[in-house]
Design a protein around this motif. Structure first.
Motif, PDB file in Angstrom:
ATOM      1  N   THR A  14      -1.780 103.042 -69.213  1.00 14.80           N
ATOM      2  CA  THR A  14      -0.388 102.696 -68.956  1.00 14.80           C
ATOM      3  C   THR A  14      -0.022 101.497 -69.816  1.00 14.80           C
ATOM      4  O   THR A  14      -0.739 100.499 -69.852  1.00 14.80           O
ATOM      5  N   TRP A  15       1.107 101.632 -70.485  1.00 15.49           N
ATOM      6  CA  TRP A  15       1.624 100.602 -71.375  1.00 15.49           C
ATOM      7  C   TRP A  15       2.942 100.110 -70.812  1.00 15.49           C
ATOM      8  O   TRP A  15       3.795 100.911 -70.423  1.00 15.49           O
ATOM      9  N   ASP A  16       3.124  98.793 -70.751  1.00 18.80           N
ATOM     10  CA  ASP A  16       4.366  98.204 -70.254  1.00 18.80           C
ATOM     11  C   ASP A  16       5.234  97.787 -71.433  1.00 18.80           C
ATOM     12  O   ASP A  16       4.739  97.127 -72.366  1.00 18.80           O
ATOM     13  N   LEU A  17       6.510  98.172 -71.377  1.00 15.97           N
ATOM     14  CA  LEU A  17       7.430  97.718 -72.413  1.00 15.97           C
ATOM     15  C   LEU A  17       7.566  96.209 -72.317  1.00 15.97           C
ATOM     16  O   LEU A  17       7.687  95.649 -71.233  1.00 15.97           O
ATOM     17  N   ALA A  18       7.543  95.568 -73.469  1.00  8.44           N
ATOM     18  CA  ALA A  18       7.612  94.108 -73.526  1.00  8.44           C
ATOM     19  C   ALA A  18       9.068  93.649 -73.594  1.00  8.44           C
ATOM     20  O   ALA A  18       9.935  94.382 -74.076  1.00  8.44           O
ATOM     21  N   PRO A  19       9.330  92.423 -73.128  1.00  5.15           N
ATOM     22  CA  PRO A  19      10.686  91.869 -73.226  1.00  5.15           C
ATOM     23  C   PRO A  19      11.203  91.819 -74.667  1.00  5.15           C
ATOM     24  O   PRO A  19      12.400  91.777 -74.896  1.00  5.15           O
ATOM     25  N   ALA A  20      10.307  91.866 -75.646  1.00  8.42           N
ATOM     26  CA  ALA A  20      10.713  91.850 -77.051  1.00  8.42           C
ATOM     27  C   ALA A  20      11.316  93.178 -77.495  1.00  8.42           C
ATOM     28  O   ALA A  20      11.825  93.289 -78.611  1.00  8.42           O
ATOM     29  N   THR A  21      11.282  94.202 -76.645  1.00  6.11           N
ATOM     30  CA  THR A  21      11.888  95.483 -76.975  1.00  6.11           C
ATOM     31  C   THR A  21      13.405  95.309 -77.036  1.00  6.11           C
ATOM     32  O   THR A  21      14.006  94.758 -76.125  1.00  6.11           O
ATOM     33  N   THR A  22      13.995  95.771 -78.132  1.00  4.36           N
ATOM     34  CA  THR A  22      15.440  95.651 -78.272  1.00  4.36           C
ATOM     35  C   THR A  22      16.081  97.024 -78.431  1.00  4.36           C
ATOM     36  O   THR A  22      15.498  97.933 -79.018  1.00  4.36           O
ATOM     37  N   GLY A  44       9.845  98.935 -68.143  1.00  2.00           N
ATOM     38  CA  GLY A  44       9.541 100.260 -68.651  1.00  2.00           C
ATOM     39  C   GLY A  44       8.060 100.479 -68.797  1.00  2.00           C
ATOM     40  O   GLY A  44       7.281  99.521 -68.922  1.00  2.00           O
ATOM     41  N   THR A  45       7.673 101.751 -68.751  1.00  3.17           N
ATOM     42  CA  THR A  45       6.272 102.110 -68.921  1.00  3.17           C
ATOM     43  C   THR A  45       6.145 103.358 -69.783  1.00  3.17           C
ATOM     44  O   THR A  45       7.029 104.208 -69.819  1.00  3.17           O
ATOM     45  N   ILE A  46       5.025 103.428 -70.466  1.00  7.94           N
ATOM     46  CA  ILE A  46       4.620 104.608 -71.214  1.00  7.94           C
ATOM     47  C   ILE A  46       3.233 104.950 -70.691  1.00  7.94           C
ATOM     48  O   ILE A  46       2.334 104.100 -70.705  1.00  7.94           O
ATOM     49  N   SER A  56       4.433 110.314 -69.711  1.00 12.80           N
ATOM     50  CA  SER A  56       5.777 109.934 -69.254  1.00 12.80           C
ATOM     51  C   SER A  56       6.226 108.647 -69.917  1.00 12.80           C
ATOM     52  O   SER A  56       5.407 107.831 -70.341  1.00 12.80           O
ATOM     53  N   ILE A  57       7.548 108.514 -69.984  1.00 13.43           N
ATOM     54  CA  ILE A  57       8.176 107.279 -70.443  1.00 13.43           C
ATOM     55  C   ILE A  57       9.328 107.004 -69.489  1.00 13.43           C
ATOM     56  O   ILE A  57      10.114 107.895 -69.184  1.00 13.43           O
ATOM     57  N   GLU A  58       9.400 105.770 -69.020  1.00 12.07           N
ATOM     58  CA  GLU A  58      10.523 105.326 -68.200  1.00 12.07           C
ATOM     59  C   GLU A  58      10.959 103.964 -68.702  1.00 12.07           C
ATOM     60  O   GLU A  58      10.129 103.148 -69.082  1.00 12.07           O
ATOM     61  N   ALA A  59      12.275 103.752 -68.719  1.00  9.15           N
ATOM     62  CA  ALA A  59      12.802 102.461 -69.159  1.00  9.15           C
ATOM     63  C   ALA A  59      14.065 102.136 -68.385  1.00  9.15           C
ATOM     64  O   ALA A  59      14.859 103.021 -68.070  1.00  9.15           O
ATOM     65  N   GLY A 167      10.732  99.057 -80.239  1.00  8.29           N
ATOM     66  CA  GLY A 167       9.912  98.885 -79.047  1.00  8.29           C
ATOM     67  C   GLY A 167       8.620  98.135 -79.263  1.00  8.29           C
ATOM     68  O   GLY A 167       7.995  98.225 -80.315  1.00  8.29           O
ATOM     69  N   ARG A 168       8.250  97.407 -78.235  1.00  8.03           N
ATOM     70  CA  ARG A 168       6.970  96.717 -78.156  1.00  8.03           C
ATOM     71  C   ARG A 168       6.378  97.042 -76.793  1.00  8.03           C
ATOM     72  O   ARG A 168       7.100  97.102 -75.792  1.00  8.03           O
ATOM     73  N   ALA A 169       5.078  97.243 -76.738  1.00  9.46           N
ATOM     74  CA  ALA A 169       4.423  97.547 -75.465  1.00  9.46           C
ATOM     75  C   ALA A 169       3.045  96.886 -75.442  1.00  9.46           C
ATOM     76  O   ALA A 169       2.412  96.691 -76.483  1.00  9.46           O
TER      77      ALA A 169
END
Length: 175
Positions: A14-22, A44-46, A56-59, A167-169
């Motif tokens: 599981t990967w968490d989207l980072a706040p740096a994602t724009t 968000g998660t991947i 799955s991807i959720e944001a 995206g960053r994760a």
């Protein structure tokens, strides 16, 4: 320190989207003026299966973070005519499927804006990974009238909006 390498898959987990994602929205005003705005990703998660495929991807995006550099416009977009952020503070994407492509993935899913859900597809590419971090791009074009943002006529504000995600994760430690 790991050196980022181009990849077509993320390591399992599981990967968490980072706040740096724009997320950048681009549209035309009056048919010829390009307007860009940013919207922040709050969560968000991947999830990557054991075979390296996207499960799955959720944001979740903060609709009230809409920022185009024009305070009056931003306030109007956050209001009832557009995002209605007092009633609908978030924009959500949840994947329904993901298929590999020559350049990455096509991720189909449901986009929910103002409580209205609509199907859309993201083209995900440019994946670069280390054991614990990843970066990627994702792009789509949405019809704003199809997602409940229909106040202005198309000759004032284009109906089609380009969405670009940088995206960053980060991989969860327990994955």
């Amino acid at each position: 320190m790991d050196t980022p390498t181009p990849s077509s898959t993320l390591p399992t987990g599981t990967w968490d989207l980072a706040p740096a994602t724009t997320t950048t929205l681009t549209l035309k005003k009056l048919g010829f003026i390009t307007v860009e705005a940013a919207v922040s990703v709050t969560d968000g998660t991947i999830v990557i299966d054991d075979d390296g495929s996207i499960a799955s991807i959720e944001a979740t995006l903060d609709a009230a973070s809409f920022a185009s550099g024009n305070d009056k416009r931003d306030e109007h977009v956050r209001g009832e005519d557009f995002f209605d952020t007092d009633t609908h503070p978030t924009i959500r994407f949840a994947s329904t499927s993901a298929e590999p492509t020559a350049d990455g993935y096509r991720v189909d899913g449901t986009l929910t804006i103002k409580g209205q859900s609509h199907s859309t597809s993201l083209l995900v590419g440019g994946l670069t990974t280390t054991a614990a971090e990843a970066s990627f791009t994702a792009n789509t074009t949405i019809d704003r009238t199809g997602v409940g943002v229909a106040k202005m006529p198309s000759f004032v504000i284009s109906t089609m909006i380009d969405v670009a995600i940088d995206g960053r994760a980060q991989r969860r430690a327990d994955s």
